[in-house]
Design a protein around this motif. Structure first.
Motif, PDB file in Angstrom:
ATOM      1  N   GLY A 343       0.911  -1.270  -0.068  1.00 29.92           N
ATOM      2  CA  GLY A 343       0.121   0.012   0.129  1.00 29.92           C
ATOM      3  C   GLY A 343       1.001   1.126   0.013  1.00 29.92           C
ATOM      4  O   GLY A 343       1.758   1.358   0.721  1.00 29.92           O
ATOM      5  N   TYR A 344       0.602   2.310  -0.578  1.00 25.77           N
ATOM      6  CA  TYR A 344       1.413   3.584  -0.584  1.00 25.77           C
ATOM      7  C   TYR A 344       1.187   4.037   0.681  1.00 25.77           C
ATOM      8  O   TYR A 344       2.477   4.725   1.107  1.00 25.77           O
ATOM      9  CB  TYR A 344       0.653   4.423  -1.717  1.00 25.77           C
ATOM     10  N   ASP A 345       0.184   3.733   1.323  1.00 19.20           N
ATOM     11  CA  ASP A 345       0.016   4.099   2.730  1.00 19.20           C
ATOM     12  C   ASP A 345       0.040   2.650   3.504  1.00 19.20           C
ATOM     13  O   ASP A 345      -0.766   1.749   2.897  1.00 19.20           O
ATOM     14  CB  ASP A 345      -1.158   4.961   3.118  1.00 19.20           C
ATOM     15  N   PRO A 369     -10.186  -3.310 -13.673  1.00 24.32           N
ATOM     16  CA  PRO A 369     -10.979  -2.052 -13.773  1.00 24.32           C
ATOM     17  C   PRO A 369      -9.846  -0.967 -13.323  1.00 24.32           C
ATOM     18  O   PRO A 369      -8.930  -1.103 -12.565  1.00 24.32           O
ATOM     19  CB  PRO A 369     -11.922  -1.981 -12.768  1.00 24.32           C
ATOM     20  N   SER A 370     -10.253   0.428 -13.521  1.00 24.30           N
ATOM     21  CA  SER A 370      -9.566   1.318 -12.941  1.00 24.30           C
ATOM     22  C   SER A 370      -9.174   1.390 -11.463  1.00 24.30           C
ATOM     23  O   SER A 370     -10.165   1.085 -10.787  1.00 24.30           O
ATOM     24  CB  SER A 370     -10.220   2.667 -13.471  1.00 24.30           C
ATOM     25  N   GLY A 371      -8.089   1.609 -11.227  1.00 22.82           N
ATOM     26  CA  GLY A 371      -7.871   1.509  -9.750  1.00 22.82           C
ATOM     27  C   GLY A 371      -7.614   0.119  -9.083  1.00 22.82           C
ATOM     28  O   GLY A 371      -7.379   0.008  -7.900  1.00 22.82           O
ATOM     29  N   SER A 372      -7.677  -0.766  -9.992  1.00 26.04           N
ATOM     30  CA  SER A 372      -7.414  -2.145  -9.521  1.00 26.04           C
ATOM     31  C   SER A 372      -5.993  -2.628  -9.187  1.00 26.04           C
ATOM     32  O   SER A 372      -5.535  -3.523  -8.389  1.00 26.04           O
ATOM     33  CB  SER A 372      -7.772  -3.019 -10.497  1.00 26.04           C
ATOM     34  N   GLY A 373      -4.915  -1.532  -9.729  1.00 29.87           N
ATOM     35  CA  GLY A 373      -3.527  -1.835  -8.946  1.00 29.87           C
ATOM     36  C   GLY A 373      -2.449  -2.253 -10.271  1.00 29.87           C
ATOM     37  O   GLY A 373      -1.492  -2.647  -9.871  1.00 29.87           O
ATOM     38  N   LYS A 374      -3.106  -2.124 -11.623  1.00 23.07           N
ATOM     39  CA  LYS A 374      -2.149  -2.453 -12.751  1.00 23.07           C
ATOM     40  C   LYS A 374      -0.890  -1.656 -12.522  1.00 23.07           C
ATOM     41  O   LYS A 374       0.276  -2.383 -12.689  1.00 23.07           O
ATOM     42  CB  LYS A 374      -2.728  -2.506 -14.018  1.00 23.07           C
ATOM     43  N   SER A 375      -1.038  -0.448 -12.565  1.00 22.19           N
ATOM     44  CA  SER A 375       0.298   0.475 -12.752  1.00 22.19           C
ATOM     45  C   SER A 375       1.073   0.240 -11.663  1.00 22.19           C
ATOM     46  O   SER A 375       2.386   0.388 -11.674  1.00 22.19           O
ATOM     47  CB  SER A 375      -0.049   2.010 -12.761  1.00 22.19           C
ATOM     48  N   THR A 376       0.490  -0.069 -10.219  1.00 17.72           N
ATOM     49  CA  THR A 376       1.306  -0.459  -9.220  1.00 17.72           C
ATOM     50  C   THR A 376       2.086  -1.424  -9.333  1.00 17.72           C
ATOM     51  O   THR A 376       3.349  -1.492  -8.896  1.00 17.72           O
ATOM     52  CB  THR A 376       0.430  -0.506  -7.852  1.00 17.72           C
ATOM     53  N   VAL A 377       1.776  -2.642 -10.101  1.00 16.02           N
ATOM     54  CA  VAL A 377       2.511  -3.754 -10.243  1.00 16.02           C
ATOM     55  C   VAL A 377       3.756  -3.318 -10.896  1.00 16.02           C
ATOM     56  O   VAL A 377       4.715  -3.753 -10.541  1.00 16.02           O
ATOM     57  CB  VAL A 377       1.627  -4.910 -10.678  1.00 16.02           C
ATOM     58  N   ALA A 527      -2.942  -2.533 -20.906  1.00 16.99           N
ATOM     59  CA  ALA A 527      -3.679  -1.942 -22.342  1.00 16.99           C
ATOM     60  C   ALA A 527      -5.224  -2.031 -21.784  1.00 16.99           C
ATOM     61  O   ALA A 527      -5.606  -3.068 -21.477  1.00 16.99           O
ATOM     62  CB  ALA A 527      -3.388  -2.782 -23.436  1.00 16.99           C
ATOM     63  N   HIS A 528      -5.699  -0.904 -21.770  1.00 19.54           N
ATOM     64  CA  HIS A 528      -7.102  -0.949 -21.465  1.00 19.54           C
ATOM     65  C   HIS A 528      -8.120  -1.552 -22.717  1.00 19.54           C
ATOM     66  O   HIS A 528      -8.957  -1.955 -22.093  1.00 19.54           O
ATOM     67  CB  HIS A 528      -7.676   0.413 -21.169  1.00 19.54           C
ATOM     68  N   ARG A 529      -7.377  -1.461 -23.896  1.00 17.90           N
ATOM     69  CA  ARG A 529      -8.307  -2.210 -24.949  1.00 17.90           C
ATOM     70  C   ARG A 529      -7.992  -3.454 -25.100  1.00 17.90           C
ATOM     71  O   ARG A 529      -6.757  -3.630 -25.576  1.00 17.90           O
ATOM     72  CB  ARG A 529      -8.169  -1.265 -26.045  1.00 17.90           C
TER      73      ARG A 529
HETATM   74  N1  LIG Z   1       1.290   7.618  -5.457  1.00 19.02           N
HETATM   75  C1  LIG Z   1       0.229   7.144  -4.951  1.00 19.02           C
HETATM   76  N2  LIG Z   1       0.010   7.496  -3.562  1.00 19.02           N
HETATM   77  C2  LIG Z   1      -1.295   6.750  -3.176  1.00 19.02           C
HETATM   78  N3  LIG Z   1      -2.255   6.174  -3.709  1.00 19.02           N
HETATM   79  C3  LIG Z   1      -1.808   5.873  -4.939  1.00 19.02           C
HETATM   80  C4  LIG Z   1      -0.715   6.293  -5.642  1.00 19.02           C
HETATM   81  N4  LIG Z   1      -0.736   5.902  -7.040  1.00 19.02           N
HETATM   82  C5  LIG Z   1      -2.093   4.983  -7.158  1.00 19.02           C
HETATM   83  N5  LIG Z   1      -2.579   5.034  -5.950  1.00 19.02           N
HETATM   84  C6  LIG Z   1      -3.721   4.147  -5.711  1.00 19.02           C
HETATM   85  O1  LIG Z   1      -3.508   2.867  -5.601  1.00 19.02           O
HETATM   86  C7  LIG Z   1      -4.548   2.228  -6.315  1.00 19.02           C
HETATM   87  C8  LIG Z   1      -4.157   1.577  -7.503  1.00 19.02           C
HETATM   88  O2  LIG Z   1      -3.790   2.630  -8.413  1.00 19.02           O
HETATM   89  P1  LIG Z   1      -3.172   2.139  -9.904  1.00 19.02           P
HETATM   90  O3  LIG Z   1      -2.550   3.087 -10.622  1.00 19.02           O
HETATM   91  O4  LIG Z   1      -2.097   0.840  -9.793  1.00 19.02           O
HETATM   92  O5  LIG Z   1      -4.251   1.329 -10.712  1.00 19.02           O
HETATM   93  P2  LIG Z   1      -4.749   1.118 -11.940  1.00 19.02           P
HETATM   94  O6  LIG Z   1      -5.274  -0.146 -12.128  1.00 19.02           O
HETATM   95  O7  LIG Z   1      -3.247   1.115 -13.082  1.00 19.02           O
HETATM   96  O8  LIG Z   1      -5.441   2.224 -12.415  1.00 19.02           O
HETATM   97  P3  LIG Z   1      -5.790   2.767 -13.819  1.00 19.02           P
HETATM   98  O9  LIG Z   1      -6.479   1.865 -14.916  1.00 19.02           O
HETATM   99  O10 LIG Z   1      -6.761   3.739 -13.848  1.00 19.02           O
HETATM  100  O11 LIG Z   1      -4.446   3.535 -14.420  1.00 19.02           O
HETATM  101  C9  LIG Z   1      -5.415   3.329  -6.540  1.00 19.02           C
HETATM  102  O12 LIG Z   1      -6.564   3.226  -5.595  1.00 19.02           O
HETATM  103  C10 LIG Z   1      -4.833   4.649  -6.554  1.00 19.02           C
HETATM  104  O13 LIG Z   1      -5.882   5.636  -6.310  1.00 19.02           O
END
Ligand SMILES: Nc1ncnc2c1ncn2[C@@H]1O[C@H](COP(=O)(O)OP(=O)(O)OP(=O)(O)O)[C@@H](O)[C@H]1O
Length: 579
Positions: A343-345, A369-377, A527-529
């Motif tokens: 978690g970022y926090d 879905p958006s916000g599911s954590g893909k970019s975080t991975v 990729a969203h598409r």
């Molecule tokens: N730098 C950050 N600090 C705090 N929370 C974050 C940060 N980046 C992302 N989050 C939160 O972490 C969760 C996952 O975000 P992430 O960007 O990984 O999702 P995603 O699946 O890539 O979304 P999207 O498809 O919209 O890009 C979201 O709830 C987002 O608000």
């Protein structure tokens, strides 16, 4: 105080030596002319006391010549040390700024999440400026100003200890006043530095966000934040000056009252025959001179107190632990997530107990879905952040002990939001590989379908792009970033929405370029598409930070889960149009 000098010198107190030495010599240098003047004064007095002997011209000449020689020597020594002092201060600040910037580069992105970017800029510019001013001016002036009274007290104690003590008797009260109000001064200084940095941050935010502010007609609200921060700065400045000023003046008044005490003591001693007139006049002469540097001491003390907070801010960042690790990343190895929670926090996990393996030389797509954590991975694979639980490893090397620089040299990234530096477009592509030749840059640009638009620019590859790439379109920026990644030629490729802002014609061409980029690489693609990832070797489906499905496109459709739902939704949306 020792801690303070440690802080302002960035942990290198030895670098303050030239300025301290210069200041000590300056202090001593100021005492000698005073002593010579006292001697001249005494010679004149003696000529009046015994008129038959007349004025001792020999002594007057000798003392005058010594004074002249002393002034020349003082000038030469002082210019030399002055030069050293300033050079030391400015070099310290310049190298300090650079080393701090380098230190910041090695911190995890978590640090940047906690700090306002404007605040970091202020740290490097304003706080260092404050410290630079203190080292180059305030500390030397303070030492020099302390030297004169200390030496004078030592000397005058031998001439007449009662008069000397009377002269300095009130000083402890002045010091006591400063000491008693020290924590108040520290608080006022802290508040002022904080308000100053906040105002600078808000101003920077206002200027960088000016496009959005105009687009959303946010002028009023944003300007209000800016106005509030300047109001607070005004209040903090008034409080600082309004309280510190009288306090320093009070300490000065107390200290200077020693002069009165000395005059009273001298008058009685003179009347009682315990003091000669020349000695009394000598004390008066030195007494009026001595309180000038003490005023400087008190003024500089306030300044130093003020910059202590800036120094502390700098040291706080210096003490942030950079990412550790030196383990090397094996090439062609799988990327393994083993029960990873992050978690970022730390209290709010966004990835929960994630376990999967990405085989080398395969294409893995992350969907959800958006916000599911893909970019975080993808950020965790780059070790931009440290995880809280579980292990991420490449082959047998856990990322937590991997060398951060070597890890990043193994990864090419194409982000959603591309940042271009204020430099030529060619140099922006060269960032992928600083050793690349012009021919290699152009080859990469051709493969990423940007050669054509770059060649059409007025200066071709030498055309400057605005900061952040503001002079290029979104699609153009994206293609430049793909060219960078192609040039880097790393074994792991992270693609985040790589084709999102390309027009249909370019999308096909860039898709081909990406196919080249990913050939024989380990690819993690967001990729969203979903149609663009149909042929991926594996698709990982995330939902609210959890892995809910994993498999090929066909396997996932057969599973009738979230992926199928997302697929159907997108198929349905394919044909949307404005009616
Ligand atoms: N730098 C950050 N600090 C705090 N929370 C974050 C940060 N980046 C992302 N989050 C939160 O972490 C969760 C996952 O975000 P992430 O960007 O990984 O999702 P995603 O699946 O890539 O979304 P999207 O498809 O919209 O890009 C979201 O709830 C987002 O608000």
């Amino acid at each position: 105080m020792n801690h303070y000098f440690y802080n302002i010198s960035g942990g290198n107190t030895r670098s303050l030596l030239p300025s301290a030495l210069a200041a000590i010599l300056d202090g001593i240098a100021k005492v000698v002319p005073a002593a010579l003047l006292a001697d001249i004064f005494n010679t004149i007095y003696l000529s009046f006391a015994a008129p038959e002997a007349g004025l001792n011209f020999g002594r007057m000449w000798t003392v005058s010549v010594i004074l002249l020689i002393w002034l020349v020597v003082e000038y030469a020594a002082y210019s030399y040390l002055y030069d050293k002092t300033y050079k030391a201060a400015y070099s310290l600040a310049a190298s300090g700024r650079l080393s701090l910037a380098e230190h910041i580069r090695h911190l995890s992105l978590g640090f940047f999440g906690r700090r306002d970017p404007g605040d970091i800029t202020n740290l490097l510019l304003s706080d260092y400026g404050q410290v630079e001013q203190t080292i180059s001016h305030n500390v030397p002036q303070l030492i020099s100003a302390v030297m004169l009274p200390v030496l004078a007290l030592a000397g005058l104690l031998f001439v007449d200890w009662r008069m000397a003590l009377a002269m300095f008797a009130a000083m402890p009260f002045g010091v006591l006043l400063l000491w008693l109000t020290d924590s108040l001064q520290a608080r006022l200084s802290e508040n002022h530095v904080r308000a100053k940095n906040e105002a600078a941050s808000r101003l920077q935010e206002y200027l960088s966000g000016i496009r959005e502010i105009k687009a959303h007609n946010m002028g009023g609200k944003r300007f209000e934040r800016l106005r509030l921060s300047f109001d607070e700065l005004k209040r903090a400045s008034i409080r600082l000056e309004g309280i510190m000023g009288p306090m320093i003046m009070g300490a000065m008044l107390l200290t200077r009252s020693g002069l009165t005490l000395m005059i009273v003591t001298g008058s009685y001693s003179l009347a009682g025959g315990e003091l000669t007139l020349p000695v009394f006049l000598l004390f008066l002469l030195v007494g009026t001179k001595i309180f000038e540097p003490l005023t400087v001491v008190l003024m500089n003390y306030g300044e130093i107190r003020y910059s202590a907070y800036s120094a502390r801010r700098i040291m706080d960042v210096r003490q942030e632990q950079p990412q550790q690790g030196s383990g090397s990343i094996p090439s062609g190895a799988p990327i393994i997530f083993d029960h990873v929670t992050f978690g970022y926090d730390a209290q709010k996990p966004v990835l929960k107990d994630l376990t999967f393996t990405i085989q080398p030389h395969t294409i893995t797509a992350l969907v959800g879905p958006s916000g599911s954590g893909k970019s975080t991975v993808t950020r965790l694979i780059s070790r931009f952040w440290e995880i809280q639980e579980g292990i991420i490893s490449i082959g047998s090397q856990p990322l937590s002990s991997a060398g951060p620089e070597q890890l990043l040299s193994e990864i090419s990234m194409v982000f959603q939001d591309v940042y271009l530096f204020q430099d030529t477009i060619g140099n922006n592509i060269r960032i992928g590989n600083m050793k690349a030749t012009q021919a290699e840059i152009e080859a990469a640009a051709k493969r990423a379908c940007c050669h054509e638009f770059i060649s059409a620019l007025p200066q071709g590859y030498d055309t400057p792009v605005g900061e952040g790439g503001s002079t290029l379109s979104g699609g153009e920026k994206q293609r430049v970033s793909i060219a960078r990644a192609l040039l880097k030629d790393a074994s792991i490729v992270l693609l985040d929405e790589a084709t999102a802002s390309l027009d249909p014609e370019n999308e096909t061409a860039v898709q081909q370029a990406i196919n080249e980029l990913v050939a024989d690489k380990t690819v993690i693609l967001i990729a969203h598409r979903l149609k663009t990832i149909r042929n991926a070797d594996k698709i990982i489906v995330l939902d609210q930070g959890e892995l809910v499905e994993e498999g090929t496109h066909e396997e996932l459709l057969a599973h009738h889960g979230l992926y199928e739902k997302l697929w159907d939704t997108q198929q349905g949306a394919e044909g949307w149009r404005v009616k």
